[in-house]
Design an enzyme around this catalytic site. Structure first.
Site, PDB file in Angstrom:
ATOM      1  N   ASN A   1     -12.160  10.722  -2.472  1.00 16.20           N
ATOM      2  CA  ASN A   1     -12.635   9.887  -3.574  1.00 16.20           C
ATOM      3  C   ASN A   1     -12.762   8.436  -3.090  1.00 16.20           C
ATOM      4  O   ASN A   1     -11.851   7.915  -2.448  1.00 16.20           O
ATOM      5  CB  ASN A   1     -11.651   9.961  -4.746  1.00 16.20           C
ATOM      6  CG  ASN A   1     -11.595  11.349  -5.355  1.00 16.20           C
ATOM      7  OD1 ASN A   1     -12.618  12.016  -5.500  1.00 16.20           O
ATOM      8  ND2 ASN A   1     -10.402  11.806  -5.712  1.00 16.20           N
TER       9      ASN A   1
ATOM     10  N   ASP B   1       0.501  16.605  -1.634  1.00 15.45           N
ATOM     11  CA  ASP B   1       0.234  15.777  -2.816  1.00 15.45           C
ATOM     12  C   ASP B   1       1.353  15.987  -3.833  1.00 15.45           C
ATOM     13  O   ASP B   1       1.799  17.115  -4.071  1.00 15.45           O
ATOM     14  CB  ASP B   1      -1.123  16.146  -3.427  1.00 15.45           C
ATOM     15  CG  ASP B   1      -1.615  15.083  -4.389  1.00 15.45           C
ATOM     16  OD1 ASP B   1      -2.611  14.414  -4.075  1.00 15.45           O
ATOM     17  OD2 ASP B   1      -0.990  14.910  -5.472  1.00 15.45           O
TER      18      ASP B   1
ATOM     19  N   HIS C   1      -8.317  14.875   0.546  1.00 13.89           N
ATOM     20  CA  HIS C   1      -7.597  15.956  -0.105  1.00 13.89           C
ATOM     21  C   HIS C   1      -8.039  17.260   0.568  1.00 13.89           C
ATOM     22  O   HIS C   1      -9.246  17.527   0.643  1.00 13.89           O
ATOM     23  CB  HIS C   1      -7.972  16.044  -1.588  1.00 13.89           C
ATOM     24  CG  HIS C   1      -7.645  14.822  -2.395  1.00 13.89           C
ATOM     25  ND1 HIS C   1      -6.561  14.759  -3.241  1.00 13.89           N
ATOM     26  CD2 HIS C   1      -8.271  13.622  -2.505  1.00 13.89           C
ATOM     27  CE1 HIS C   1      -6.527  13.576  -3.837  1.00 13.89           C
ATOM     28  NE2 HIS C   1      -7.563  12.861  -3.413  1.00 13.89           N
TER      29      HIS C   1
ATOM     30  N   CYS D   1       0.529   3.413   3.154  1.00 12.40           N
ATOM     31  CA  CYS D   1       1.110   2.746   4.338  1.00 12.40           C
ATOM     32  C   CYS D   1       2.632   2.886   4.290  1.00 12.40           C
ATOM     33  O   CYS D   1       3.267   3.146   5.323  1.00 12.40           O
ATOM     34  CB  CYS D   1       0.708   1.274   4.394  1.00 12.40           C
ATOM     35  SG  CYS D   1      -0.997   0.987   4.935  1.00 12.40           S
TER      36      CYS D   1
ATOM     37  N   HIS E   1      -8.199   8.580   2.091  1.00 12.26           N
ATOM     38  CA  HIS E   1      -7.468   9.843   2.237  1.00 12.26           C
ATOM     39  C   HIS E   1      -8.398  11.005   1.956  1.00 12.26           C
ATOM     40  O   HIS E   1      -9.393  10.864   1.236  1.00 12.26           O
ATOM     41  CB  HIS E   1      -6.248   9.887   1.307  1.00 12.26           C
ATOM     42  CG  HIS E   1      -6.534   9.541  -0.113  1.00 12.26           C
ATOM     43  ND1 HIS E   1      -6.706   8.244  -0.543  1.00 12.26           N
ATOM     44  CD2 HIS E   1      -6.706  10.317  -1.205  1.00 12.26           C
ATOM     45  CE1 HIS E   1      -6.946   8.233  -1.846  1.00 12.26           C
ATOM     46  NE2 HIS E   1      -6.972   9.489  -2.278  1.00 12.26           N
TER      47      HIS E   1
ATOM     48  N   HIS F   1      -6.210   3.563  -0.069  1.00 10.76           N
ATOM     49  CA  HIS F   1      -6.032   3.809   1.376  1.00 10.76           C
ATOM     50  C   HIS F   1      -6.773   5.121   1.611  1.00 10.76           C
ATOM     51  O   HIS F   1      -6.407   6.143   1.015  1.00 10.76           O
ATOM     52  CB  HIS F   1      -4.536   3.944   1.713  1.00 10.76           C
ATOM     53  CG  HIS F   1      -4.225   4.171   3.163  1.00 10.76           C
ATOM     54  ND1 HIS F   1      -3.337   3.386   3.889  1.00 10.76           N
ATOM     55  CD2 HIS F   1      -4.658   5.118   4.033  1.00 10.76           C
ATOM     56  CE1 HIS F   1      -3.248   3.831   5.123  1.00 10.76           C
ATOM     57  NE2 HIS F   1      -4.040   4.895   5.239  1.00 10.76           N
TER      58      HIS F   1
ATOM     59  N   HIS G   1      -4.688   1.091   8.042  1.00 16.13           N
ATOM     60  CA  HIS G   1      -5.118   0.908   6.648  1.00 16.13           C
ATOM     61  C   HIS G   1      -6.633   0.749   6.563  1.00 16.13           C
ATOM     62  O   HIS G   1      -7.201  -0.181   7.125  1.00 16.13           O
ATOM     63  CB  HIS G   1      -4.434  -0.308   6.012  1.00 16.13           C
ATOM     64  CG  HIS G   1      -4.799  -0.450   4.565  1.00 16.13           C
ATOM     65  ND1 HIS G   1      -4.171   0.250   3.568  1.00 16.13           N
ATOM     66  CD2 HIS G   1      -5.786  -1.163   3.967  1.00 16.13           C
ATOM     67  CE1 HIS G   1      -4.732  -0.029   2.412  1.00 16.13           C
ATOM     68  NE2 HIS G   1      -5.722  -0.894   2.624  1.00 16.13           N
TER      69      HIS G   1
ATOM     70  N   CYS H   1       0.866  -1.181   0.000  1.00 21.41           N
ATOM     71  CA  CYS H   1       0.000   0.000   0.000  1.00 21.41           C
ATOM     72  C   CYS H   1       0.907   1.236   0.000  1.00 21.41           C
ATOM     73  O   CYS H   1       1.737   1.402   0.904  1.00 21.41           O
ATOM     74  CB  CYS H   1      -0.939   0.026   1.203  1.00 21.41           C
ATOM     75  SG  CYS H   1      -1.794   1.616   1.375  1.00 21.41           S
TER      76      CYS H   1
HETATM   77  P1  AMP Z   1      -7.023   9.723  -5.391  1.00 21.29           P
HETATM   78  O1  AMP Z   1      -6.926   9.857  -6.877  1.00 21.29           O
HETATM   79  O2  AMP Z   1      -8.195  10.439  -4.787  1.00 21.29           O
HETATM   80  O3  AMP Z   1      -6.909   8.291  -4.955  1.00 21.29           O
HETATM   81  O4  AMP Z   1      -5.764  10.502  -4.803  1.00 21.29           O
HETATM   82  C1  AMP Z   1      -4.506   9.960  -4.723  1.00 21.29           C
HETATM   83  C2  AMP Z   1      -3.559  11.111  -4.678  1.00 21.29           C
HETATM   84  O5  AMP Z   1      -2.296  10.631  -4.266  1.00 21.29           O
HETATM   85  C3  AMP Z   1      -3.342  11.815  -6.023  1.00 21.29           C
HETATM   86  O6  AMP Z   1      -3.740  13.164  -5.931  1.00 21.29           O
HETATM   87  C4  AMP Z   1      -1.834  11.663  -6.273  1.00 21.29           C
HETATM   88  O7  AMP Z   1      -1.259  12.795  -6.864  1.00 21.29           O
HETATM   89  C5  AMP Z   1      -1.325  11.435  -4.865  1.00 21.29           C
HETATM   90  N1  AMP Z   1      -0.056  10.707  -4.786  1.00 21.29           N
HETATM   91  C6  AMP Z   1       0.287   9.558  -5.436  1.00 21.29           C
HETATM   92  N2  AMP Z   1       1.520   9.165  -5.085  1.00 21.29           N
HETATM   93  C7  AMP Z   1       1.978  10.090  -4.194  1.00 21.29           C
HETATM   94  C8  AMP Z   1       3.187  10.251  -3.464  1.00 21.29           C
HETATM   95  N3  AMP Z   1       4.211   9.367  -3.578  1.00 21.29           N
HETATM   96  N4  AMP Z   1       3.321  11.322  -2.659  1.00 21.29           N
HETATM   97  C9  AMP Z   1       2.319  12.221  -2.545  1.00 21.29           C
HETATM   98  N5  AMP Z   1       1.136  12.116  -3.188  1.00 21.29           N
HETATM   99  C10 AMP Z   1       0.975  11.072  -4.012  1.00 21.29           C
END
Ligand code: AMP
Length: 114
Positions: free
Chosen positions: A87, A30, A102, A7, A100, A98, A46, A4
């Site tokens: 989302n 992000d 925004h 994680c 989250h 996982h 998780h 993950c």
């Molecule tokens: P979602 O599309 O709602 O699942 O959001 C996932 C978010 O994680 C996206 O906005 C990506 O830009 C962000 N993301 C993916 N990998 C990383 C990372 N290594 N560090 C920071 N953000 C990330």
């Protein structure tokens, strides 16, 4: 949980820019910001998505929302306003399984949410 992404970020195995942390949550910038301020708040345990909320302890859910507020405060957008987006599932284009949140702000956001 193994494999993950978030994680691994929480465990420090993958680098991130930390914005806030407490016992139950971790917040970081992000990697592809969609607004001037774009921070992700995640629970340390998780949880696949907000669709699993009924299986999540109340204190963890509350900690996530409170962490969003702390982030908005430290980012200086508590007065100007911000949006919290979580989302869940394919139609919402969830890309990391996982849960989250925004936290988006620092500029005038679109009136359209979809
Ligand atoms: P979602 O599309 O709602 O699942 O959001 C996932 C978010 O994680 C996206 O906005 C990506 O830009 C962000 N993301 C993916 N990998 C990383 C990372 N290594 N560090 C920071 N953000 C990330």
């Amino acid at each position: 949980m193994e494999n993950c992404l978030f994680c691994s970020i929480i465990e420090g195995k993958i680098p991130s820019t930390k914005v806030y942390e407490d016992e139950k949550t971790y917040a970081f910038r992000d990697i592809h910001p969609m607004a001037k301020t774009h921070v992700l708040v995640v629970p340390k345990c998780h949880i696949p998505s907000a669709a699993s909320a009924s299986e999540v302890p109340d204190d963890v859910l509350a900690a996530c929302l409170r962490a969003c507020q702390k982030v908005a405060q430290s980012e200086g957008i508590i007065e100007s306003g911000y949006r919290i987006v979580s989302n869940a599932g394919p139609d919402a284009c969830q890309s990391v399984p996982h849960m989250h949140f925004h936290v988006l702000g620092g500029q005038k956001l679109s009136e359209s949410m979809a």
